[in-house]
Design a protein around this motif. Structure first.
Motif, PDB file in Angstrom:
ATOM      1  N   ALA A  58       0.613  -1.424  -0.510  1.00 37.91           N
ATOM      2  CA  ALA A  58      -0.478  -0.042   0.478  1.00 37.91           C
ATOM      3  C   ALA A  58       0.386   1.236   0.182  1.00 37.91           C
ATOM      4  O   ALA A  58       0.311   2.652  -1.370  1.00 37.91           O
ATOM      5  CB  ALA A  58      -0.989   0.248   1.488  1.00 37.91           C
ATOM      6  N   GLU A  62       0.174   4.464  -3.220  1.00 38.35           N
ATOM      7  CA  GLU A  62       0.182   5.456  -2.638  1.00 38.35           C
ATOM      8  C   GLU A  62       1.208   6.536  -3.488  1.00 38.35           C
ATOM      9  O   GLU A  62       0.855   7.557  -4.055  1.00 38.35           O
ATOM     10  CB  GLU A  62      -0.250   5.689  -1.259  1.00 38.35           C
ATOM     11  CG  GLU A  62      -0.614   7.052  -0.667  1.00 38.35           C
ATOM     12  CD  GLU A  62      -0.679   7.240   0.748  1.00 38.35           C
ATOM     13  OE1 GLU A  62      -1.126   9.020   1.103  1.00 38.35           O
ATOM     14  OE2 GLU A  62      -0.320   5.963   1.181  1.00 38.35           O
ATOM     15  N   ASP A  67      -4.620   8.677  -7.331  1.00 43.82           N
ATOM     16  CA  ASP A  67      -6.265   7.894  -7.116  1.00 43.82           C
ATOM     17  C   ASP A  67      -6.182   7.040  -6.108  1.00 43.82           C
ATOM     18  O   ASP A  67      -6.709   6.265  -5.809  1.00 43.82           O
ATOM     19  CB  ASP A  67      -6.632   7.701  -7.915  1.00 43.82           C
ATOM     20  CG  ASP A  67      -6.210   6.463  -8.911  1.00 43.82           C
ATOM     21  OD1 ASP A  67      -4.913   6.385  -8.446  1.00 43.82           O
ATOM     22  OD2 ASP A  67      -6.834   5.812 -10.193  1.00 43.82           O
ATOM     23  N   THR A  68      -4.927   6.842  -5.759  1.00 46.26           N
ATOM     24  CA  THR A  68      -4.441   5.917  -4.331  1.00 46.26           C
ATOM     25  C   THR A  68      -4.984   6.177  -2.900  1.00 46.26           C
ATOM     26  O   THR A  68      -4.588   5.851  -1.961  1.00 46.26           O
ATOM     27  CB  THR A  68      -3.857   4.246  -4.320  1.00 46.26           C
ATOM     28  OG1 THR A  68      -2.610   4.893  -4.106  1.00 46.26           O
ATOM     29  CG2 THR A  68      -4.516   3.702  -5.735  1.00 46.26           C
ATOM     30  N   SER A  71      -7.365   6.457  -0.202  1.00 45.26           N
ATOM     31  CA  SER A  71      -7.506   5.223   1.251  1.00 45.26           C
ATOM     32  C   SER A  71      -6.046   4.440   1.149  1.00 45.26           C
ATOM     33  O   SER A  71      -5.884   3.885   1.743  1.00 45.26           O
ATOM     34  CB  SER A  71      -8.009   4.181  -0.685  1.00 45.26           C
ATOM     35  OG  SER A  71      -6.627   3.640  -1.702  1.00 45.26           O
ATOM     36  N   GLY A  73      -3.449   3.944  -0.408  1.00 40.56           N
ATOM     37  CA  GLY A  73      -2.800   2.788  -0.957  1.00 40.56           C
ATOM     38  C   GLY A  73      -3.370   1.219  -1.329  1.00 40.56           C
ATOM     39  O   GLY A  73      -3.114   0.058  -2.153  1.00 40.56           O
ATOM     40  N   ILE A  75      -6.281  -0.883  -2.621  1.00 39.14           N
ATOM     41  CA  ILE A  75      -6.850  -0.408  -4.336  1.00 39.14           C
ATOM     42  C   ILE A  75      -8.203  -0.843  -3.051  1.00 39.14           C
ATOM     43  O   ILE A  75      -8.739  -2.516  -4.078  1.00 39.14           O
ATOM     44  CB  ILE A  75      -6.528  -1.416  -5.179  1.00 39.14           C
ATOM     45  CG1 ILE A  75      -4.935  -0.914  -5.939  1.00 39.14           C
ATOM     46  CG2 ILE A  75      -6.643  -1.587  -6.913  1.00 39.14           C
ATOM     47  CD1 ILE A  75      -4.040  -1.115  -6.715  1.00 39.14           C
ATOM     48  N   PRO A 104      -9.197   2.217  -8.208  1.00 42.58           N
ATOM     49  CA  PRO A 104      -8.089   2.792  -8.447  1.00 42.58           C
ATOM     50  C   PRO A 104      -6.996   2.801 -10.026  1.00 42.58           C
ATOM     51  O   PRO A 104      -7.615   0.681 -10.025  1.00 42.58           O
ATOM     52  CB  PRO A 104      -7.401   3.168  -7.048  1.00 42.58           C
ATOM     53  CG  PRO A 104      -8.497   2.570  -6.146  1.00 42.58           C
ATOM     54  CD  PRO A 104      -9.503   2.024  -7.292  1.00 42.58           C
ATOM     55  N   SER A 111      -8.509  -4.597 -11.627  1.00 40.60           N
ATOM     56  CA  SER A 111      -7.376  -3.881 -11.421  1.00 40.60           C
ATOM     57  C   SER A 111      -6.828  -5.258  -9.602  1.00 40.60           C
ATOM     58  O   SER A 111      -5.840  -5.372  -9.381  1.00 40.60           O
ATOM     59  CB  SER A 111      -8.461  -2.770 -10.657  1.00 40.60           C
ATOM     60  OG  SER A 111      -7.965  -2.160 -11.796  1.00 40.60           O
TER      61      SER A 111
END
Length: 433
Positions: A58, A62, A67-68, A71, A73, A75, A104, A111
């Motif tokens: 993660a 990130e 776009d992570t 969250s 990191g 997905i 993401p 994904s």
């Protein structure tokens, strides 16, 4: 093989086979649902470790995918309610949609598996070259030392589109060379997106199954090629199955009960069958008999249905019985099912519904017009399963229904607008009938 011999081999009811060949919307109930199978080589511990590996990665994810960041990191996609469609279709119980179209990195259910397998391979290569799982920081994988190491390897996969996006984008970000083998069903924007990110794309004027076979041969010739097999990879399957643990946490946070008295019915689009099978497997690990998985396939591409109903699984293709395989659902355009979908779903999949392309577009228009949700056409087919559920006696009024939207956020705006103009027109006609 004569038609008589084929029928004998298939061991299918004549009327059932005729309905398939005539592209009828049908529902097949799995006669083995609920049977106890022996332990499989992908199990609860496999999926637990997959989730932990993704958590270790993660911080790296990130740092490389903006776009992570929200969250941290991880997905994952949100779950939301669909009250307007619930009212239109008179759905008893709650109606939810799992927004894998918002995943993401590559904007689809793929994904989960595609990124996971690339990360597994990267971790393996890094460890073989001195990376210490306990001491080293995963963000160090951004350093030139590891990028040069990864660049010695080429990752290859065959895809109709979304798996190629997830594998290609993740592999190129880490520094691997990437080659995506695509069947003639792939859309231009997915091909262009990959090439813009430095990914080699090889197009075959052939169907998906033959593209996979060609991709395997290509990879076997190169000792520094790693092949991700959409038809049989257990790592892909494990990546998809991580959804179970995440969904359980999300539903708990939403205070939605899942039990035998209040089952969760999940409607999953199916192509080769690997991603919906992995998701269904992961959900079964978390909810056991309280979850009821149903797949939905195009009437012109019912590959998992044909494989499971006949018992032949990967050894039968829709083309073998004269089905033409022509569908606008490019993400589901696979004539031969996964090598492991039938095996892992034999006792865990409740059934499979088929859907016409016309209804698929109507459901896409329904999502846009009533819920302002934009998805690819193939990502909307779960609504066919939802409608079918009204005729299934085992599903009580107290059930929670979840339509799994599998992709769409990366579709270029002009392409999406063309999809939606057509879809909304078809929905308006569908609604008035």
């Amino acid at each position: 093989m004569t038609e008589t011999l084929l029928k004998k081999k298939l061991n299918l009811n004549d009327q059932f086979l005729l309905n398939l060949k005539n592209y009828q919307e049908i529902f097949w109930k799995n006669p083995n649902y609920g049977d106890e199978l022996p332990d499989l080589d992908v199990n609860r511990e496999t999926i637990f470790q997959a989730n932990r590996r993704l958590e270790r990665f993660a911080p790296y994810l990130e740092s490389v995918f903006s776009d992570t960041k929200r969250s941290k990191g991880i997905i994952e996609s949100p779950i939301q309610r669909m009250d307007s469609i619930k009212d239109l279709l008179s759905v008893k119980g709650s109606l939810l949609i799992k927004r894998d179209d918002l995943m993401p990195v590559s904007g689809s259910i793929k994904s989960r598996g595609g990124i996971y397998e690339v990360l597994c391979f990267a971790e393996k290569i890094a460890i073989e070259n001195g990376f210490d799982l306990k001491k080293d920081n995963y963000q160090d994988l951004r350093k030139d030392k590891y990028r040069k190491l990864f660049n010695q390897w080429r990752i290859e996969v065959a895809s109709t589109g979304n798996l190629g996006l997830s594998v290609g984008l993740m592999a190129s970000t880490l520094g691997f060379k990437a080659r995506i083998h695509m069947s003639h069903d792939a859309t231009d924007w997915k091909i262009n997106k990959l090439r813009q990110n430095g990914v080699e794309v090889k197009i075959y004027d052939d169907n998906f199954s033959n593209a996979v076979a060609a991709a395997r041969v290509s990879s076997q010739r190169d000792p520094y090629s790693y092949f991700i097999d959409d038809e049989g990879s257990k790592l892909l399957f494990a990546g998809y199955a991580t959804a179970g643990e995440r969904v359980k946490k999300q539903l708990s946070k939403m205070q939605i009960e899942v039990s035998k008295e209040h089952p969760l019915v999940v409607y999953l689009p199916a192509g080769v069958g690997g991603s919906p099978s992995g998701v269904a497997f992961g959900l079964k690990l978390q909810f056991a008999d309280a979850v009821i998985p149903i797949f939905v396939e195009p009437t012109h591409m019912p590959s998992v249905l044909l494989g499971m109903a006949s018992g032949l699984n990967h050894d039968i293709s829709v083309y073998d019985i004269g089905i033409d395989g022509k569908t606008a659902a490019d993400g589901l355009a696979v004539g031969r099912p996964s090598m492991i979908a039938g095996k892992y779903m034999k006792d865990k999949l409740f059934g499979i519904a088929t859907v016409s392309d016309s209804d698929m577009f109507a459901y896409q228009g329904m999502l846009k017009k009533l819920e302002n949700i934009e998805v690819e056409p193939s990502a909307a087919v779960g609504i066919r399963g939802l409608i079918q559920s009204k005729e299934i006696s085992e599903i009580p009024d107290s059930a929670t229904h979840m339509v799994w939207a599998t992709g769409g956020s990366m579709v270029p705006k002009n392409t999406m607008h063309k999809y939606e103009d057509k879809a909304v027109r078809i929905f308006n006609t569908w609604k008035s009938e």
